[in-house]
Enzyme design. Structure first.
Site, PDB file in Angstrom:
ATOM      1  N   ASP A  30       0.841  -1.195   0.000  1.00 23.83           N
ATOM      2  CA  ASP A  30       0.000   0.000   0.000  1.00 23.83           C
ATOM      3  C   ASP A  30       0.882   1.253   0.000  1.00 23.83           C
ATOM      4  OD1 ASP A  30      -3.224   0.528   0.952  1.00 23.83           O
ATOM      5  OD2 ASP A  30      -1.821   2.206   1.112  1.00 23.83           O
ATOM      6  N   ASN A  87     -13.054  -3.277   2.251  1.00 28.64           N
ATOM      7  CA  ASN A  87     -14.044  -2.228   2.407  1.00 28.64           C
ATOM      8  C   ASN A  87     -15.056  -2.274   1.265  1.00 28.64           C
ATOM      9  OD1 ASN A  87     -12.812  -1.102   4.740  1.00 28.64           O
ATOM     10  ND2 ASN A  87     -11.308  -0.062   3.451  1.00 28.64           N
ATOM     11  N   VAL A  96     -10.872   3.060  -3.738  1.00 33.81           N
ATOM     12  CA  VAL A  96     -10.508   2.507  -5.044  1.00 33.81           C
ATOM     13  C   VAL A  96     -11.531   1.418  -5.371  1.00 33.81           C
ATOM     14  CG1 VAL A  96      -8.761   1.325  -6.409  1.00 33.81           C
ATOM     15  CG2 VAL A  96      -8.060   3.017  -4.696  1.00 33.81           C
ATOM     16  N   HIS A 100     -10.262  -5.217  -3.264  1.00 31.34           N
ATOM     17  CA  HIS A 100      -8.914  -5.504  -2.769  1.00 31.34           C
ATOM     18  C   HIS A 100      -8.995  -5.892  -1.306  1.00 31.34           C
ATOM     19  CE1 HIS A 100      -9.834  -1.191  -2.617  1.00 31.34           C
ATOM     20  NE2 HIS A 100      -9.210  -1.165  -1.440  1.00 31.34           N
ATOM     21  N   HIS A 102      -7.101  -5.790   2.087  1.00 34.06           N
ATOM     22  CA  HIS A 102      -5.993  -5.202   2.821  1.00 34.06           C
ATOM     23  C   HIS A 102      -5.423  -6.299   3.726  1.00 34.06           C
ATOM     24  CE1 HIS A 102      -6.939  -0.816   2.181  1.00 34.06           C
ATOM     25  NE2 HIS A 102      -8.130  -1.323   1.946  1.00 34.06           N
TER      26      HIS A 102
HETATM   27  P1  5GP Z   1      -9.709   1.463   0.177  1.00 38.37           P
HETATM   28  O1  5GP Z   1      -9.786   2.755   0.953  1.00 38.37           O
HETATM   29  O2  5GP Z   1     -10.364   1.582  -1.179  1.00 38.37           O
HETATM   30  O3  5GP Z   1     -10.160   0.254   0.938  1.00 38.37           O
HETATM   31  O4  5GP Z   1      -8.167   1.221  -0.061  1.00 38.37           O
HETATM   32  C1  5GP Z   1      -7.459   1.796  -1.108  1.00 38.37           C
HETATM   33  C2  5GP Z   1      -6.005   1.752  -0.744  1.00 38.37           C
HETATM   34  O5  5GP Z   1      -5.250   1.994  -1.910  1.00 38.37           O
HETATM   35  C3  5GP Z   1      -5.587   2.779   0.297  1.00 38.37           C
HETATM   36  O6  5GP Z   1      -5.078   2.128   1.440  1.00 38.37           O
HETATM   37  C4  5GP Z   1      -4.534   3.614  -0.428  1.00 38.37           C
HETATM   38  O7  5GP Z   1      -3.466   3.990   0.409  1.00 38.37           O
HETATM   39  C5  5GP Z   1      -4.095   2.701  -1.540  1.00 38.37           C
HETATM   40  N1  5GP Z   1      -3.642   3.363  -2.732  1.00 38.37           N
HETATM   41  C6  5GP Z   1      -4.246   4.407  -3.374  1.00 38.37           C
HETATM   42  N2  5GP Z   1      -3.556   4.748  -4.472  1.00 38.37           N
HETATM   43  C7  5GP Z   1      -2.504   3.884  -4.538  1.00 38.37           C
HETATM   44  C8  5GP Z   1      -1.422   3.736  -5.473  1.00 38.37           C
HETATM   45  O8  5GP Z   1      -1.315   4.435  -6.485  1.00 38.37           O
HETATM   46  N3  5GP Z   1      -0.532   2.748  -5.211  1.00 38.37           N
HETATM   47  C9  5GP Z   1      -0.627   1.945  -4.106  1.00 38.37           C
HETATM   48  N4  5GP Z   1       0.317   1.011  -3.946  1.00 38.37           N
HETATM   49  N5  5GP Z   1      -1.637   2.062  -3.227  1.00 38.37           N
HETATM   50  C10 5GP Z   1      -2.554   3.018  -3.434  1.00 38.37           C
END
Ligand code: 5GP
Length: 114
Positions: A30, A87, A96, A100, A102
């Protein structure tokens, strides 16, 4: 779906620290880690949210968990413990829209999450 950030990571159009890959699954660190190890585990096909998971995806979703288990073992967290969380939509904080898992570990994690 070409604008999906994670599809761009799969296609290597956006850089990422990739630590695991199979024909169907990719895992990378992440960008904004919330624990010493914070990995995102994704299917290589676009599925927008948990609400969009169908019966045909059941085996693939299972493989996300198998990847989590394997990565946890590789990082010596199998016994100390770790968390996997996915999530879904606004109240969960999903940002995003490509499912995914985590995988978080390397420290004691509080519960319940905020
Ligand atoms: P969500 O909030 O959708 O459950 O998690 C999305 C995750 O994607 C977040 O923890 C955020 O830090 C990570 N993230 C967002 N943009 C990028 C990126 O460009 N590269 C990587 N490696 N992680 C990302």
């Amino acid at each position: 779906m070409s604008d999906d950030l994670f599809l761009k990571i799969i296609r290597r159009e956006v850089p990422a620290d990739i630590i695991y890959e199979t024909d169907e699954v990719l895992a990378f660190k992440d960008l904004n880690p919330q624990a010493p190890l914070h990995v995102l585990i994704i299917p290589k096909i676009h599925i927008r949210t948990i609400n969009d998971i169908d019966d045909e995806h059941a085996e693939l979703v299972g493989k996300l968990f198998l990847a989590a288990k394997d990565i946890a073992k590789k990082y010596a967290m199998s016994q100390s413990g770790y968390r996997v969380v996915m999530n879904c939509n606004g109240d969960s904080g999903q940002t995003v829209f490509h499912i995914h898992l985590h995988l978080l570990g390397g420290r004691a994690l509080g519960w319940p999450p905020g």
